[in-house]
Design a protein around this motif. Structure first.
Motif, PDB file in Angstrom:
ATOM      1  N   UNK A  33      36.325 -52.854 -33.075  1.00  0.00           N
ATOM      2  CA  UNK A  33      36.429 -54.290 -33.344  1.00  0.00           C
ATOM      3  C   UNK A  33      37.409 -54.993 -32.412  1.00  0.00           C
ATOM      4  N   UNK A  34      38.197 -54.243 -31.655  1.00  0.00           N
ATOM      5  CA  UNK A  34      39.209 -54.861 -30.803  1.00  0.00           C
ATOM      6  C   UNK A  34      38.924 -54.741 -29.303  1.00  0.00           C
ATOM      7  N   UNK A  35      38.011 -53.866 -28.891  1.00  0.00           N
ATOM      8  CA  UNK A  35      37.775 -53.699 -27.468  1.00  0.00           C
ATOM      9  C   UNK A  35      36.756 -52.621 -27.184  1.00  0.00           C
ATOM     10  N   UNK A  36      36.622 -52.297 -25.885  1.00  0.00           N
ATOM     11  CA  UNK A  36      35.627 -51.321 -25.439  1.00  0.00           C
ATOM     12  C   UNK A  36      36.296 -50.319 -24.507  1.00  0.00           C
ATOM     13  N   UNK A  37      36.208 -49.040 -24.855  1.00  0.00           N
ATOM     14  CA  UNK A  37      36.700 -47.962 -23.980  1.00  0.00           C
ATOM     15  C   UNK A  37      35.574 -47.561 -23.036  1.00  0.00           C
ATOM     16  N   UNK A  38      35.869 -47.552 -21.746  1.00  0.00           N
ATOM     17  CA  UNK A  38      34.851 -47.316 -20.723  1.00  0.00           C
ATOM     18  C   UNK A  38      35.277 -46.164 -19.829  1.00  0.00           C
ATOM     19  N   UNK A  39      34.345 -45.258 -19.569  1.00  0.00           N
ATOM     20  CA  UNK A  39      34.565 -44.248 -18.528  1.00  0.00           C
ATOM     21  C   UNK A  39      33.647 -44.558 -17.359  1.00  0.00           C
ATOM     22  N   UNK A  40      34.132 -44.255 -16.160  1.00  0.00           N
ATOM     23  CA  UNK A  40      33.407 -44.531 -14.929  1.00  0.00           C
ATOM     24  C   UNK A  40      33.051 -43.229 -14.234  1.00  0.00           C
ATOM     25  N   UNK A  41      32.146 -43.340 -13.288  1.00  0.00           N
ATOM     26  CA  UNK A  41      31.772 -42.180 -12.486  1.00  0.00           C
ATOM     27  C   UNK A  41      32.914 -41.749 -11.574  1.00  0.00           C
ATOM     28  N   UNK A  42      33.675 -42.703 -11.042  1.00  0.00           N
ATOM     29  CA  UNK A  42      34.709 -42.389 -10.064  1.00  0.00           C
ATOM     30  C   UNK A  42      36.102 -42.855 -10.508  1.00  0.00           C
ATOM     31  N   UNK A  43      36.206 -44.012 -11.091  1.00  0.00           N
ATOM     32  CA  UNK A  43      37.508 -44.568 -11.460  1.00  0.00           C
ATOM     33  C   UNK A  43      38.019 -43.971 -12.768  1.00  0.00           C
ATOM     34  N   UNK A  44      39.308 -44.167 -13.026  1.00  0.00           N
ATOM     35  CA  UNK A  44      39.916 -43.670 -14.263  1.00  0.00           C
ATOM     36  C   UNK A  44      39.406 -44.470 -15.456  1.00  0.00           C
ATOM     37  N   UNK A  45      39.353 -43.847 -16.626  1.00  0.00           N
ATOM     38  CA  UNK A  45      38.909 -44.570 -17.833  1.00  0.00           C
ATOM     39  C   UNK A  45      39.823 -45.765 -18.113  1.00  0.00           C
ATOM     40  N   UNK A  46      39.237 -46.809 -18.694  1.00  0.00           N
ATOM     41  CA  UNK A  46      40.010 -48.011 -19.013  1.00  0.00           C
ATOM     42  C   UNK A  46      39.458 -48.647 -20.284  1.00  0.00           C
ATOM     43  N   UNK A  47      40.244 -49.548 -20.826  1.00  0.00           N
ATOM     44  CA  UNK A  47      39.836 -50.293 -22.010  1.00  0.00           C
ATOM     45  C   UNK A  47      39.786 -51.783 -21.664  1.00  0.00           C
ATOM     46  N   UNK A  48      38.746 -52.455 -22.136  1.00  0.00           N
ATOM     47  CA  UNK A  48      38.550 -53.875 -21.869  1.00  0.00           C
ATOM     48  C   UNK A  48      38.320 -54.613 -23.185  1.00  0.00           C
ATOM     49  N   UNK A  49      38.652 -55.896 -23.178  1.00  0.00           N
ATOM     50  CA  UNK A  49      38.361 -56.708 -24.359  1.00  0.00           C
ATOM     51  C   UNK A  49      36.858 -56.888 -24.550  1.00  0.00           C
ATOM     52  N   UNK A  50      36.143 -57.103 -23.440  1.00  0.00           N
ATOM     53  CA  UNK A  50      34.703 -57.361 -23.490  1.00  0.00           C
ATOM     54  C   UNK A  50      34.033 -56.669 -22.316  1.00  0.00           C
ATOM     55  N   UNK A  51      32.732 -56.393 -22.453  1.00  0.00           N
ATOM     56  CA  UNK A  51      31.919 -55.863 -21.359  1.00  0.00           C
ATOM     57  C   UNK A  51      30.653 -56.718 -21.273  1.00  0.00           C
ATOM     58  N   UNK A  52      30.290 -57.081 -20.036  1.00  0.00           N
ATOM     59  CA  UNK A  52      29.060 -57.836 -19.798  1.00  0.00           C
ATOM     60  C   UNK A  52      28.180 -57.056 -18.827  1.00  0.00           C
ATOM     61  N   UNK A  53      26.960 -56.782 -19.235  1.00  0.00           N
ATOM     62  CA  UNK A  53      25.998 -56.123 -18.367  1.00  0.00           C
ATOM     63  C   UNK A  53      25.235 -57.144 -17.556  1.00  0.00           C
TER      64      UNK A  53
END
Length: 373
Positions: free
Chosen positions: A135-155
């Motif tokens: 409810x507070x954000x989105x945890x994202x893993x990438x193919x190359x970059x380090x994992x990060x957390x964002x408030x929102x994600x837009x495809x």
């Protein structure tokens, strides 16, 4: 994590426009793009209709005009190369007059990138692998970059959207093949007709040569059923499909097919529509072709720019309520997208008649229309 951080998947027209407007409204956008840099190729597109006030407010119209194509007419030719019909380009015959601009897709992306790059973070040569939202954000893993957390994600990552697949489900549930395929590739050498788009039809097939900005672009657009084992990343499969579809065609087609075997810059895909009951799931939303792919006939880029502007404004207005902002954006933007999706059949019938009689009727109608202007 920066406050109001937004991850945008896709560095195309939609993603670049959104990154500019989010930064303009005080957000911190990060754009992740699978390609190693901006894509330089692509068919000419129009900036028109709802995209015009967006571009004007961004202050990029002079830059767009600097890289505009010079095409003013569409000339239909027969197998011998003789002109049999002629039509004005839509942008030159519209009520908006010379406010509308046609330009190569890559040049539009470059102008948008220059406008956005100082206020957005860009991760090229990378892609999203997993997303997990709460409810507070989105945890994202990438193919190359380090994992990060964002408030929102837009495809904003196109017809074959990774974000849509991860957040909404497998592609076949939302993507509908429209019975047409398109391939494009650049041509070398001087342009014989710098102001004319040349079009050659046989039943169910179209070949066109667009002068672009001195480096012409060839397009193969043809009718065909869905290919069960189609892979949008398999270039060798694409060469085989196009070669088979145009076997026996006249005009310059044999020479163009020879070049198709050698080019390293070939785009090929199904013409498809994307339809979803909603464009948002929690803190993840879709934009541009990922949400509502329209067609190949020029409106996608303008709608992407308009949608990005609408989404950024909605988020700025309802910062504390992203779900409400997503609903507001979707309600407003669907009024533009819906009519365009409904009209694709008419556009296909005009450009790619199924029969020789249909081609002849289209050419006669074009001549009559031109004689009345």
């Amino acid at each position: 994590m920066s406050p109001r951080s937004v991850l945008i998947s896709g560095g195309g027209i939609a993603g670049l426009t959104l990154s500019y407007w989010l930064a303009h409204h005080g957000f911190h956008p990060t754009v992740v793009e699978r390609s190693r840099g901006l894509r330089s190729s692509g068919s000419p597109v129009d900036v028109r209709g709802p995209a015009l006030p967006v571009a004007e407010e961004m202050g990029i119209m002079p830059g767009l005009r600097d890289v505009a194509t010079q095409a003013t007419t569409m000339s239909v030719v027969n197998a011998a190369g003789r002109q049999v019909a002629r039509m004005a380009m839509p942008a030159t015959s519209s009520a908006a007059g010379n406010r509308e601009v046609e330009l190569p897709r890559g040049d539009l992306a470059a102008v948008l990138y220059r406008a956005a790059r100082d206020d957005a973070e860009f991760l090229f040569d990378d892609t999203i692998v997993t997303m997990r939202q709460d409810e507070h954000g989105v945890d994202v893993t990438f193919d190359r970059s380090a994992p990060r957390r964002f408030d929102l994600v837009v495809g904003a990552d196109g017809l074959h959207s990774t974000v849509r697949r991860l957040a909404f489900g497998p592609e076949p549930g939302f993507v509908r093949h429209m019975g047409v395929y398109v391939a494009t590739m650049p041509l070398d050498g001087p342009v014989d007709h710098p102001h004319d788009v040349l079009m050659y039809n046989t039943p169910g097939r179209l070949v066109s040569i667009h002068p672009s900005r001195g480096r012409a672009l060839a397009a193969f657009i043809f009718r065909g059923p869905a290919i069960t084992d189609f892979d949008h990343r398999d270039t060798e499969q694409h060469r085989r499909i196009v070669t088979k579809a145009y076997a026996g065609a006249g005009w310059r087609v044999p020479q163009l097919l020879e070049r198709l075997q050698r080019t390293e810059d070939l785009y090929f895909d199904s013409v498809s529509q994307v339809r979803l009951p909603t464009w948002a799931q929690g803190r993840v939303a879709l934009l541009g072709d990922a949400a509502s792919c329209v067609s190949l006939f020029g409106d996608g880029s303008s709608l992407a720019m308009a949608g990005a502007h609408t989404l950024a404004k909605a988020l700025a207005t309802q910062t504390a309520d992203p779900a409400g902002a997503f609903r507001r954006y979707e309600t407003e933007h669907r009024t533009l997208v819906g009519p365009k999706q409904r009209n694709i059949g008419r556009a296909v019938a005009l450009l790619i008649p199924r029969t020789r009689l249909g081609i002849a009727a289209r050419n006669i109608a074009a001549r009559v229309w031109l004689s009345r202007r």
